[in-house]
Design a protein around this motif. Structure first.
Motif, PDB file in Angstrom:
ATOM      1  N   ILE A 223       0.823  -1.203   0.000  1.00  0.00           N
ATOM      2  CA  ILE A 223       0.000   0.000   0.000  1.00  0.00           C
ATOM      3  C   ILE A 223       0.858   1.253   0.000  1.00  0.00           C
ATOM      4  CG2 ILE A 223      -0.178   0.221   2.514  1.00  0.00           C
ATOM      5  CD1 ILE A 223      -3.127   0.973   2.138  1.00  0.00           C
ATOM      6  N   GLU A 224       2.103   1.124   0.423  1.00  0.00           N
ATOM      7  CA  GLU A 224       2.996   2.284   0.468  1.00  0.00           C
ATOM      8  C   GLU A 224       3.546   2.643  -0.901  1.00  0.00           C
ATOM      9  OE1 GLU A 224       5.275   2.546   4.444  1.00  0.00           O
ATOM     10  OE2 GLU A 224       5.213   0.398   4.014  1.00  0.00           O
ATOM     11  N   GLN A 225       3.476   1.727  -1.850  1.00  0.00           N
ATOM     12  CA  GLN A 225       3.903   2.017  -3.220  1.00  0.00           C
ATOM     13  C   GLN A 225       2.650   2.368  -4.028  1.00  0.00           C
ATOM     14  OE1 GLN A 225       6.005  -1.427  -4.629  1.00  0.00           O
ATOM     15  NE2 GLN A 225       7.354  -1.526  -2.849  1.00  0.00           N
ATOM     16  N   THR A 226       2.332   3.642  -4.066  1.00  0.00           N
ATOM     17  CA  THR A 226       1.058   4.036  -4.671  1.00  0.00           C
ATOM     18  C   THR A 226       1.037   3.794  -6.171  1.00  0.00           C
ATOM     19  OG1 THR A 226       1.883   6.307  -4.853  1.00  0.00           O
ATOM     20  CG2 THR A 226       0.590   5.739  -2.883  1.00  0.00           C
ATOM     21  N   LEU A 516      -8.787   7.629  -5.792  1.00  0.00           N
ATOM     22  CA  LEU A 516      -7.858   7.007  -4.852  1.00  0.00           C
ATOM     23  C   LEU A 516      -7.774   5.500  -5.073  1.00  0.00           C
ATOM     24  CD1 LEU A 516      -6.217   7.052  -2.107  1.00  0.00           C
ATOM     25  CD2 LEU A 516      -8.418   6.733  -0.970  1.00  0.00           C
ATOM     26  N   GLN A 519      -5.605   3.932  -8.358  1.00  0.00           N
ATOM     27  CA  GLN A 519      -4.155   3.838  -8.412  1.00  0.00           C
ATOM     28  C   GLN A 519      -3.762   2.364  -8.488  1.00  0.00           C
ATOM     29  OE1 GLN A 519      -2.266   6.962  -5.544  1.00  0.00           O
ATOM     30  NE2 GLN A 519      -4.016   6.071  -4.497  1.00  0.00           N
ATOM     31  N   SER A 521      -2.142   0.869  -6.357  1.00  0.00           N
ATOM     32  CA  SER A 521      -2.336   0.337  -4.997  1.00  0.00           C
ATOM     33  C   SER A 521      -3.790   0.461  -4.548  1.00  0.00           C
ATOM     34  CB  SER A 521      -1.444   1.099  -4.008  1.00  0.00           C
ATOM     35  OG  SER A 521      -1.781   2.487  -4.009  1.00  0.00           O
TER      36      SER A 521
END
Length: 723
Positions: A223-226, A516, A519, A521
């Motif tokens: 989730i941190e790599q959008t 949102l 993306q 992610s």
């Protein structure tokens, strides 16, 4: 002297008043009674028929969770034992709360905000919290509809694009993905000279899994790599919001027309899949595996929590959509029968979907187990040819064809001789394949699509399946949007005058925020919203709904109002269910959810591209902060409006407070008159303008005018009225 309770009147006799209550009934400004018929207010829309209303309620309550959540829970938690537990909680908690919301919306004839303002003004924040949660759900739910649109658009080709891995071709140092089997067949002789092999990520997993994570989502490793926006999903999301906007543009007048198809079509598809699935090899094993009861699971708290949560979400409690739909009914509609009917349809749909899912998954598990048998038989054939294994030890030593060895014959052989064959020969277990339970998107977009590839005419079945998912999602989405638009338009005059603009603006805002989820992610955010953003606020909303009706307003008064509305009194058991069973069950569910959230660090399942497998990762700190903010924003209207109401009362801005917390309605006692029963109703004072209040609102004495009474002896008056 004591007054005897008169029998329930007929339509010609007027409205019956319960014993112990005043014959002075609060004014019903949203409907007037004439000759026993209820005429809805001219300015408020109404359902064209009872069928439209039933289809709308069924379409909202029967959603994607019935297809991909309930079967998984039933499979993982004891099969038939979980089904019995679910039915028990449905009858004791689900039906009473569903009936509560139907009756409240139908009587007040407003959305969730207006209803809870009338029932308990100090808890008016319930309605606003419901709107917030509906907005959260609408944001990510339409993304699932977008996924269904994408898969539906890919189903009109043969073979299906997720049937085989794409081919990676290496020529002069270049790499070329030539597509799937259909694409490779069109490449012709030019590819024969190339060194080609399947894409490495796909070769380590299955084609359906690869297509979902790489071709559809193009997902990141966490989730941190959008990552950048996924253009395919962005376009599908826009199309989904356009469909919702066009269907909702004229309120229930337009969405009700769509319901005739979107609510009925999924049942046609489910029946088609059931008939086809029952003919598949392995269907009986899948169904029997699902419904085999394991009663020991009743002792696990986690199972009770999951069953209660499923009941809660299956009926759509707390969203405000049930209230919104019922507010368009005439006041004399039999909402009690509706509650029982919709709940029963919901239960039968869950069972039907479970039969379909496990018939197909049983076929898939049987196919995978047989593939395992053929693979091991092939290895044994090679070992026998090299003389490394005695022929008499092989499963076809009785003279049968090696290719005709059944799963049961192989398993029986493996139990006797498998340990002697080395690690290369493995067991092939149907139970292990069935134990690999999948839910949600994994069931719909991976497991079920993999099974449909094995069907004859697989594109046709794929098209039917994703068209069914699309309609299930849309019918629920219509109800979710109605839970937002109806309360806002009912309580804000400016929005009421511009309903079309409100609908369009809401859809545009939903699309913009929904980016949102498009993306790379975005799937992780969908999971986060689905698991946490709506669950806790909805449970809190339903706890306060139950508290407001059963204790603040009063369960007896609530039943009195239903009796006046329906002209018959529901069973008194509802009073005790609302006051104790439902309230305690929802508080227990709230406590269990909070404990699970605080004592177990929230995690999500991520796809690792290099390993071509899933792994469980903890949510980062900023994601937990976002979750906390979403939950706080949804619950914030409850304390804010409660404090606001207390301050207004203390400052005297709302006028003189009602004595002892009772309305003026409670100060009236039943009395006899010379007039017919139909005349024993409160009549508005001449020149008084219609109020926007419904039957639950306590009205002041200035809103009542007593009708003529016959002379009574002074002692009787003192005895009966206490005056």
């Amino acid at each position: 002297m004591k007054m005897e309770k008169t029998p329930l009147p007929t339509d010609e006799e007027g409205v019956h008043t319960p014993d112990g209550q005043s014959d002075t009934i609060p004014l019903e400004p949203r409907a007037e009674q004439a000759e026993g018929h209820v005429v809805p207010e001219p300015g408020r829309p109404a359902w064209d028929s009872k069928l439209q209303y039933v289809l709308a309620q069924v379409g909202f309550s029967v959603g994607l969770g019935n297809v991909w959540r309930f079967p998984y829970l039933c499979h993982q938690n004891g099969g038939g034992a979980f089904l019995l537990l679910y039915v028990l909680l449905l009858m004791l908690v689900g039906v009473p709360l569903f009936f509560l919301e139907l009756a409240a919306g139908q009587s007040v004839r407003q959305g969730s905000i207006g209803v809870w303002k009338h029932v308990a003004p100090q808890l008016a924040g319930i309605g606003y919290s419901s709107c917030m949660v509906c907005f959260y759900v609408a944001l990510y739910y339409n993304v699932i509809i977008a996924w269904s649109l994408f898969y539906l658009s890919k189903s009109f080709q043969s073979p299906l694009p997720w049937e085989q891995c794409p081919i990676y071709s290496n020529f002069t140092g270049q790499s070329l993905c030539v597509g799937y089997s259909a694409a490779s067949s069109h490449a012709g002789d030019s590819l024969r000279k190339l060194s080609s092999h399947p894409v490495q990520e796909c070769s380590r997993t299955s084609p359906t899994t690869y297509f979902w994570f790489r071709e559809a989502l193009d997902i990141t490793d966490s989730i941190e790599q959008t990552g950048q926006f996924n253009p395919k999903m962005t376009g599908c999301l826009m199309a989904a919001w356009v469909i919702v906007c066009l269907a909702m543009i004229k309120g229930i007048k337009s969405s009700a027309k769509v319901m005739y198809f979107s609510s009925v079509f999924p049942y046609i598809v489910l029946l088609c899949f059931l008939l086809r699935g029952l003919l598949l090899d392995g269907a009986s094993e899948g169904i029997s595996y699902m419904f085999y009861p394991k009663l020991q699971i009743w002792g696990e708290v986690q199972v009770w929590r999951q069953a209660a949560t499923q009941v809660f979400f299956a009926l759509g409690l707390g969203f405000g959509s049930v209230i919104a739909y019922s507010s368009y009914n005439p006041p004399n509609n039999n909402c009690h029968r509706d509650a029982l009917m919709v709940s029963l349809i919901n239960l039968l749909t869950s069972v039907l979907a479970s039969l379909v899912v496990f018939a197909v998954l049983g076929f898939r598990a049987k196919s995978m187990a047989m593939a395992c048998v053929l693979r091991n038989v092939g290895l044994l054939t090679e070992m026998s040819a090299m003389g490394s294994v005695q022929h008499l030890l092989l499963p076809w030593a009785n003279g049968s064809d090696p290719g005709s060895v059944s799963l049961w014959e192989y398993r029986e052989w493996f139990q006797q001789y498998g340990a002697q064959m080395g690690s290369g020969i493995t067991d092939c277990s149907l139970e292990e394949e069935m134990n690999q339970g999948v839910e949600g998107t994994g069931l719909a977009f991976i497991a079920f699509t993999e099974a449909m590839v094995l069907f004859p005419a697989s594109p046709f079945w794929s098209m039917l399946f994703f068209l069914m998912l699309l309609n299930l999602g849309l019918s629920t989405m219509f109800g979710t949007m109605q839970g937002i638009l109806t309360p806002l338009s009912d309580n804000f005059h400016l929005l009421r005058r511009h309903k079309t603009l409100l609908t369009v603006a809401s859809c545009i805002l939903g699309f913009l925020i929904g980016l949102l989820f498009t993306q790379r992610s975005g799937n992780y955010f969908v999971t986060m919203f689905d698991d946490y953003s709506a669950t806790l606020p909805l449970i809190i909303v339903v706890v306060f709904e139950t508290l407001a009706v059963s204790w603040i307003y009063g369960a007896d008064r609530f039943l009195d109002d239903i009796e006046v509305m329906l002209q018959w009194r529901p069973p008194v058991v509802y009073k005790y269910l609302w006051q104790f069973v439902c309230l305690l069950a929802m508080v227990g569910l709230l406590g269990a959810s909070l404990l699970r959230m605080f004592f177990k660090w929230p995690t999500y399942t991520a796809w690792n591209q290099s390993m071509a497998s899933e792994r469980v990762l903890p949510y980062p700190g900023w994601a937990l902060a976002l979750l906390s903010l979403l939950i706080l924003l949804a619950c914030l209207p409850l304390p804010v409006l409660y404090i606001h109401t207390l301050l207004r009362r203390r400052l005297g801005s709302r006028g003189a407070p009602l004595e002892a917390g009772l309305s003026h309605r409670d100060t009236y006692m039943k009395c006899e008159t010379d007039e017919p029963a139909a005349a024993q109703q409160l009549i508005p004072l001449e020149g008084e303008q219609e109020s926007d209040r419904g039957s639950f609102l306590s009205l002041g004495a200035e809103h009542y005018r007593l009708l003529p009474q016959k002379d009574l002896v002074e002692e009787d008056i003192e005895e009966d009225t206490g005056v």
